[in-house]
Design an enzyme around this catalytic site. Structure first.
Site, PDB file in Angstrom:
ATOM      1  CG  HIS A 108      -0.488   0.008   2.523  1.00 51.42           C
ATOM      2  ND1 HIS A 108      -0.178   1.173   3.188  1.00 51.42           N
ATOM      3  CD2 HIS A 108      -0.234  -1.001   3.399  1.00 51.42           C
ATOM      4  CE1 HIS A 108       0.250   0.872   4.413  1.00 51.42           C
ATOM      5  NE2 HIS A 108       0.237  -0.434   4.563  1.00 51.42           N
ATOM      6  CG  ASP A 119      -2.557   4.274   2.932  1.00 48.98           C
ATOM      7  OD1 ASP A 119      -2.238   3.190   2.416  1.00 48.98           O
ATOM      8  OD2 ASP A 119      -3.317   4.363   3.911  1.00 48.98           O
ATOM      9  CG  ASP A 160       2.677  -0.084   7.872  1.00 47.81           C
ATOM     10  OD1 ASP A 160       2.237  -0.478   6.790  1.00 47.81           O
ATOM     11  OD2 ASP A 160       1.960   0.065   8.885  1.00 47.81           O
ATOM     12  CD  GLU A 200      -3.475  -1.616   5.196  1.00 43.90           C
ATOM     13  OE1 GLU A 200      -3.782  -2.664   5.785  1.00 43.90           O
ATOM     14  OE2 GLU A 200      -2.866  -0.687   5.764  1.00 43.90           O
ATOM     15  CD  GLU A 201      -1.460   1.907   7.665  1.00 45.76           C
ATOM     16  OE1 GLU A 201      -2.204   1.452   8.538  1.00 45.76           O
ATOM     17  OE2 GLU A 201      -0.287   1.529   7.489  1.00 45.76           O
ATOM     18  CG  ASP A 210       0.958  -3.887   4.935  1.00 42.38           C
ATOM     19  OD1 ASP A 210       1.771  -3.198   5.580  1.00 42.38           O
ATOM     20  OD2 ASP A 210      -0.270  -3.665   4.944  1.00 42.38           O
ATOM     21  CG  HIS A 224       0.425   2.028  12.659  1.00 41.05           C
ATOM     22  ND1 HIS A 224      -0.895   1.653  12.602  1.00 41.05           N
ATOM     23  CD2 HIS A 224       0.929   1.727  11.444  1.00 41.05           C
ATOM     24  CE1 HIS A 224      -1.163   1.132  11.414  1.00 41.05           C
ATOM     25  NE2 HIS A 224      -0.059   1.166  10.695  1.00 41.05           N
TER      26      HIS A 224
HETATM   27 ZN   LIG Z   1       0.653  -1.507   6.393  1.00 39.77          ZN
END
Ligand SMILES: [Zn+2]
Length: 381
Positions: A78, A80, A108, A141-142, A165, A354
């Site tokens: 992904h 984003d 990520d 995706e997030e 991912d 994150h």
């Molecule tokens: Zn991810």
């Protein structure tokens, strides 16, 4: 450092410097589409970006023709990132890459994007026999997997491959739960709690009764359920007219998820029946509105699936131990699994994602590339 590793690193560093928080993927979408074209791929961008608010047109799909006859191998990553993801300043250290501590790093999932791009470059320059490869770079995706949910799968021929991912390289995620979000509104009847409570039906009591009857928490090895939020009521002297509840159920097995969801609904309906009564000669029944929102499907890839076996074999050759594991969360693999794709999710050496402490471990990142490469080279269907 090997030439491939240097390329991989440089691509990764270019990617993390592009701001691409969810809904702001326009710039990175243009960048990766350009890179894929430069590497000799046919590129299509679907219209997923019209389905939600983003600066991007859509998901990017790159097609690398094969030199052997086979179904295409699909690689998904992904584009984003979460916040704070703007103005990332990557710091390359001896064994890892970090941010400057003010933002996330964006490994990520730019580690996955870089891996897919480098794989194409590698295959194009080495002239090795390989199957067709379809690269799918998704948006958002997030934030609910908006990209994969709206992916135009008619553009993609392959149905097997890998999602790139995940964090630790030792994990290959082959199972993930299907999730339903459950929203319930209970409408009772308001009355003065001091003067005439018998003329009211308390939505709080209906909710309490329903929940007391409900199986929640760990249901079985594969299934969990929770009521996470209750809102309602206005004052202590009013029989509560309305209560809103929100919960969820998760299961690795779709049938068990359906069963648990139906059970939760039945508990609310039974509670409504229990609190039905005659008020002023009229039958009054609390009204239940029970909404189910399917968040995503389950991932359930057999541990003996050829892609899983190929990954484990390639890992062994790299001296890496990979276990086929279950995940408690969801990603593009779940959504695409619901659309008929078989996509185990490989870890790329990311840690603390994150958070502003996110980092990419170079040893794992480079080993993951070799594993992906060997898996693709060995794929034939
Ligand atoms: Zn991810």
């Amino acid at each position: 450092m090997k030439e491939t590793q240097q390329h991989l690193l440089n691509t990764f560093l270019s990617l993390v410097k592009i701001d691409s928080e969810s809904y702001n993927e326009g710039k990175i979408q243009a960048f990766v589409a350009g890179e894929l074209k430069k590497l000799g791929c046919r590129v299509q961008v679907d219209n997923a970006g019209k389905k939600f608010k983003t600066t991007a047109k859509g998901n990017v799909i790159g097609f690398l023709p094969g030199t052997i006859k086979s179904a295409p191998f699909v690689l998904v990553a992904h584009l984003d990132t979460v916040t704070p993801g703007n103005g990332v300043k990557p710091l390359v250290q001896k064994t890892e890459i970090t941010s400057d501590g003010k933002t996330i790093l964006g490994a990520d999932d730019k580690a996955g994007v870089a891996t897919a791009l480098e794989l194409v470059r590698y295959l194009q320059t080495r002239k090795l026999p390989h199957p067709p490869v379809e690269i799918v770079f998704t948006l958002c995706e997030e934030n609910g997997m908006g990209g994969s949910k709206n992916l135009d799968i008619s553009l993609i021929k392959g149905r097997e491959g890998l999602v790139l991912d995940h964090e630790e390289i030792n994990d290959l995620l082959v199972q993930g739960p299907a999730v339903n979000t459950i929203e319930v509104t209970i409408k009772g009847l308001a009355a003065h709690a001091g003067v005439c409570p018998e003329k009211g039906i308390s939505a709080v009591e209906v909710a309490a009764y329903a929940i007391a009857q409900m199986k929640l928490g760990r249901i079985d090895k594969e299934t969990v359920a929770n009521i996470g939020l209750i809102q309602g009521g206005k004052a202590t002297n009013i029989v509560t007219e309305e209560v809103y509840l929100k919960g969820e159920a998760r299961s690795l097995a779709e049938a068990k998820l359906a069963k648990q969801t139906a059970h939760m609904k039945a508990c609310f309906e039974a509670a409504a029946k229990k609190f039905t009564k005659k008020i002023n000669g009229k039958i009054c029944c609390p009204k239940i509105t029970f909404n189910v929102i399917k968040r995503y499907s389950a991932v359930n890839v057999s541990k003996t699936h050829p892609v899983v076996k190929a990954v484990l074999k390639a890992a062994k050759e790299q001296g890496v131990i990979i276990r086929a594991n279950a995940s408690g969360g969801g990603c593009d693999a779940n959504v695409l699994s619901g659309k008929g794709f078989t996509l185990p999710n490989l870890g790329l050496g990311v840690r603390n994602c994150h958070t502003v402490h996110e980092k990419l471990l170079l040893k794992e990142f480079f080993a993951a590339f070799e594993i992906v490469l060997q898996t693709v080279l060995n794929y034939k269907k």
